[in-house]
Write a protein that holds these residues in place. Structure first.
Motif, short mmCIF file in Angstrom:
data_model
loop_
_atom_site.label_atom_id
_atom_site.label_comp_id
_atom_site.label_asym_id
_atom_site.label_seq_id
_atom_site.Cartn_x
_atom_site.Cartn_y
_atom_site.Cartn_z
N PRO A 78 0.83 -1.22 0.00
CA PRO A 78 0.00 0.00 0.00
C PRO A 78 0.86 1.26 0.00
O PRO A 78 1.95 1.28 0.58
CB PRO A 78 -0.79 -0.13 1.31
CG PRO A 78 -0.79 -1.59 1.62
CD PRO A 78 0.51 -2.11 1.13
N ASP A 79 0.35 2.31 -0.64
CA ASP A 79 1.15 3.53 -0.75
C ASP A 79 1.33 4.23 0.59
O ASP A 79 2.20 5.09 0.73
CB ASP A 79 0.57 4.48 -1.80
CG ASP A 79 -0.89 4.86 -1.52
OD1 ASP A 79 -1.39 4.57 -0.41
OD2 ASP A 79 -1.52 5.47 -2.40
N TRP A 80 0.53 3.87 1.60
CA TRP A 80 0.69 4.50 2.91
C TRP A 80 1.75 3.83 3.76
O TRP A 80 2.12 4.34 4.83
CB TRP A 80 -0.64 4.52 3.66
CG TRP A 80 -1.39 3.22 3.70
CD1 TRP A 80 -2.43 2.85 2.90
CD2 TRP A 80 -1.16 2.12 4.59
NE1 TRP A 80 -2.86 1.59 3.22
CE2 TRP A 80 -2.11 1.12 4.27
CE3 TRP A 80 -0.27 1.89 5.64
CZ2 TRP A 80 -2.16 -0.10 4.94
CZ3 TRP A 80 -0.33 0.68 6.30
CH2 TRP A 80 -1.25 -0.30 5.95
N VAL A 81 2.26 2.68 3.33
CA VAL A 81 3.30 2.00 4.09
C VAL A 81 4.63 2.74 3.88
O VAL A 81 5.06 2.96 2.75
CB VAL A 81 3.45 0.53 3.64
CG1 VAL A 81 4.69 -0.12 4.28
CG2 VAL A 81 2.21 -0.27 4.02
N ARG A 82 5.24 3.14 4.97
CA ARG A 82 6.53 3.83 4.90
C ARG A 82 7.61 2.86 4.45
O ARG A 82 7.68 1.72 4.92
CB ARG A 82 6.89 4.42 6.25
CG ARG A 82 8.21 5.17 6.28
CD ARG A 82 8.55 5.61 7.70
NE ARG A 82 9.92 6.07 7.80
CZ ARG A 82 10.64 6.07 8.92
NH1 ARG A 82 10.09 5.63 10.04
NH2 ARG A 82 11.88 6.50 8.93
N THR A 83 8.47 3.29 3.53
CA THR A 83 9.58 2.48 3.06
C THR A 83 10.87 3.30 3.09
O THR A 83 10.83 4.53 3.20
CB THR A 83 9.34 1.96 1.64
OG1 THR A 83 9.17 3.07 0.74
CG2 THR A 83 8.12 1.05 1.57
N ALA A 84 11.98 2.61 2.99
CA ALA A 84 13.29 3.27 2.95
C ALA A 84 14.17 2.50 1.97
O ALA A 84 14.33 1.28 2.10
CB ALA A 84 13.93 3.33 4.32
N GLU A 85 14.73 3.20 1.01
CA GLU A 85 15.65 2.57 0.05
C GLU A 85 17.07 2.72 0.58
O GLU A 85 17.56 3.82 0.78
CB GLU A 85 15.52 3.21 -1.33
CG GLU A 85 16.35 2.51 -2.38
CD GLU A 85 16.05 2.97 -3.79
OE1 GLU A 85 16.64 2.42 -4.74
OE2 GLU A 85 15.20 3.88 -3.95
N LEU A 86 17.71 1.58 0.81
CA LEU A 86 19.02 1.56 1.44
C LEU A 86 19.99 0.71 0.63
O LEU A 86 19.58 -0.22 -0.08
CB LEU A 86 18.90 0.99 2.85
CG LEU A 86 17.99 1.76 3.81
CD1 LEU A 86 17.68 0.93 5.04
CD2 LEU A 86 18.65 3.08 4.20
N PRO A 87 21.29 0.99 0.73
CA PRO A 87 22.29 0.17 0.03
C PRO A 87 22.21 -1.28 0.48
O PRO A 87 21.86 -1.58 1.63
CB PRO A 87 23.62 0.81 0.44
CG PRO A 87 23.28 2.19 0.89
CD PRO A 87 21.91 2.11 1.48
N SER A 88 22.56 -2.18 -0.42
CA SER A 88 22.51 -3.61 -0.11
C SER A 88 23.80 -4.27 -0.56
O SER A 88 23.82 -5.04 -1.53
CB SER A 88 21.31 -4.26 -0.80
OG SER A 88 21.23 -5.62 -0.48
#
Length: 313
Positions: A78-88
């Motif tokens: 869902p678009d309301w779920v907070r996400t974080a793009e991080l190095p992997s």
């Protein structure tokens, strides 16, 4: 029971499905009951997840069937779920970055549980306001028993580690893994890197291995572990995660990674029960414990200590 129901969770509308599906055949525990547990424990659990990227482990067809780890936010998030793009770095999927789910509200927990996410694993660091990973704000050691050692020996090692932390002026907090072993936490002030924290924890593990060679091992090789407790200091590495406090585990019963008191650890260390081991708690036990005692790990959320120099004695 209908196959799908819509529920309102703090203003979020969620479609919950297959609530009657049995995820734990030994106890008959259903997905609906797991969702109910996570809903009730959320006020206690959320502070331990907030701002930490969550790696999830899912059992779509129950704990006796196949499972998979999931780092990236799944399709249909869902678009309301907070996400974080991080190095992997070193990703087995050859990805440069991962878009992690950040579990900071009840609706996100309910949504994940509806996906048959049973286990929640988090690193020892948080994502800052700049969207980047920070230095660790806690140290963790994982106590992993090699058969025939079990949680009783883990309690014995926890007491030894607790003494070392006390000597260093670091309050430490034990919890069960919800599986075979235990973990211990210390709150940090963020002044040390993951590598520095790992080195400190490794030094403690090596010291106890020297002092108690029949009980403790600090080395990774599995062939040397039977009958001993492996102190896994590597859980402090930036890329590693540890099962979150109050997470359910995928064991035959719906056991939980449960904070415990030092009195309980001392009692566990003296236990002679080999059939019914101490410090085994399921979802009902944990809800009752929280109702009675609150969050035994609450001090971990407020304290912050500098990583001291390692005493090489």
């Amino acid at each position: 029971m209908p196959s799908k129901v819509n529920v309102d969770v703090e203003g979020r509308t969620l479609g919950l499905s297959n609530l009657e599906k049995v995820l734990y055949p030994e106890t008959g525990t259903t997905k609906g009951e797991i969702i109910q547990y996570y809903t009730h424990i959320a006020p206690i659990l959320l502070p331990h997840l907030r701002d930490r990227p969550v790696t999830r482990k899912r059992w779509p067809n129950g704990v006796e069937e196949a499972s998979f780890f999931e780092k990236n936010a799944p399709r249909g998030t869902p678009d309301w779920v907070r996400t974080a793009e991080l190095p992997s770095p070193g990703s087995t999927m050859d990805r440069e970055t991962v878009v992690y789910v950040m579990t900071d509200e009840l609706a996100t927990i309910v949504w994940l549980a509806n996906l048959a996410v049973l286990e929640l694993h988090v690193p020892q660091w948080k994502v800052g306001d700049d969207g980047k990973g920070q230095n660790p704000d806690r140290l963790v050691v994982d106590l992993d028993p090699g058969e025939p050692a079990n949680v009783i020996e883990c309690c014995q090692v926890a007491l030894l580690l607790g003494e070392l932390f006390d000597d260093a002026g670091l309050p430490s907090y034990p919890k069960t893994s919800g599986s075979k072993g235990m973990q211990m936490y210390v709150a940090l002030d963020g002044g040390a890197t993951s590598n520095e924290v790992s080195a400190y924890a490794r030094g403690l593990a090596q010291r106890l291995e020297r002092e108690h060679p029949k009980l403790v091992i600090s080395r990774m090789e599995r062939a040397a572990r039977p009958g001993k407790v492996f102190i896994d200091w590597s859980q402090n590495a930036g890329a590693k995660t540890t099962v979150a406090p109050y997470s359910v585990r995928a064991r035959p019963r719906p056991t939980v990674s449960t904070p415990v008191t030092w009195d309980e650890v001392e009692q566990g260390a003296r236990s002679t029960a080999r059939k019914r081991l101490p410090l085994q708690f399921d979802i009902d036990d944990v809800l009752a414990r929280v109702e009675e005692d609150g969050d035994l790990l609450e001090p971990l959320l407020d304290e912050a200590y500098a990583l001291p120099e390692l005493d090489e004695e």
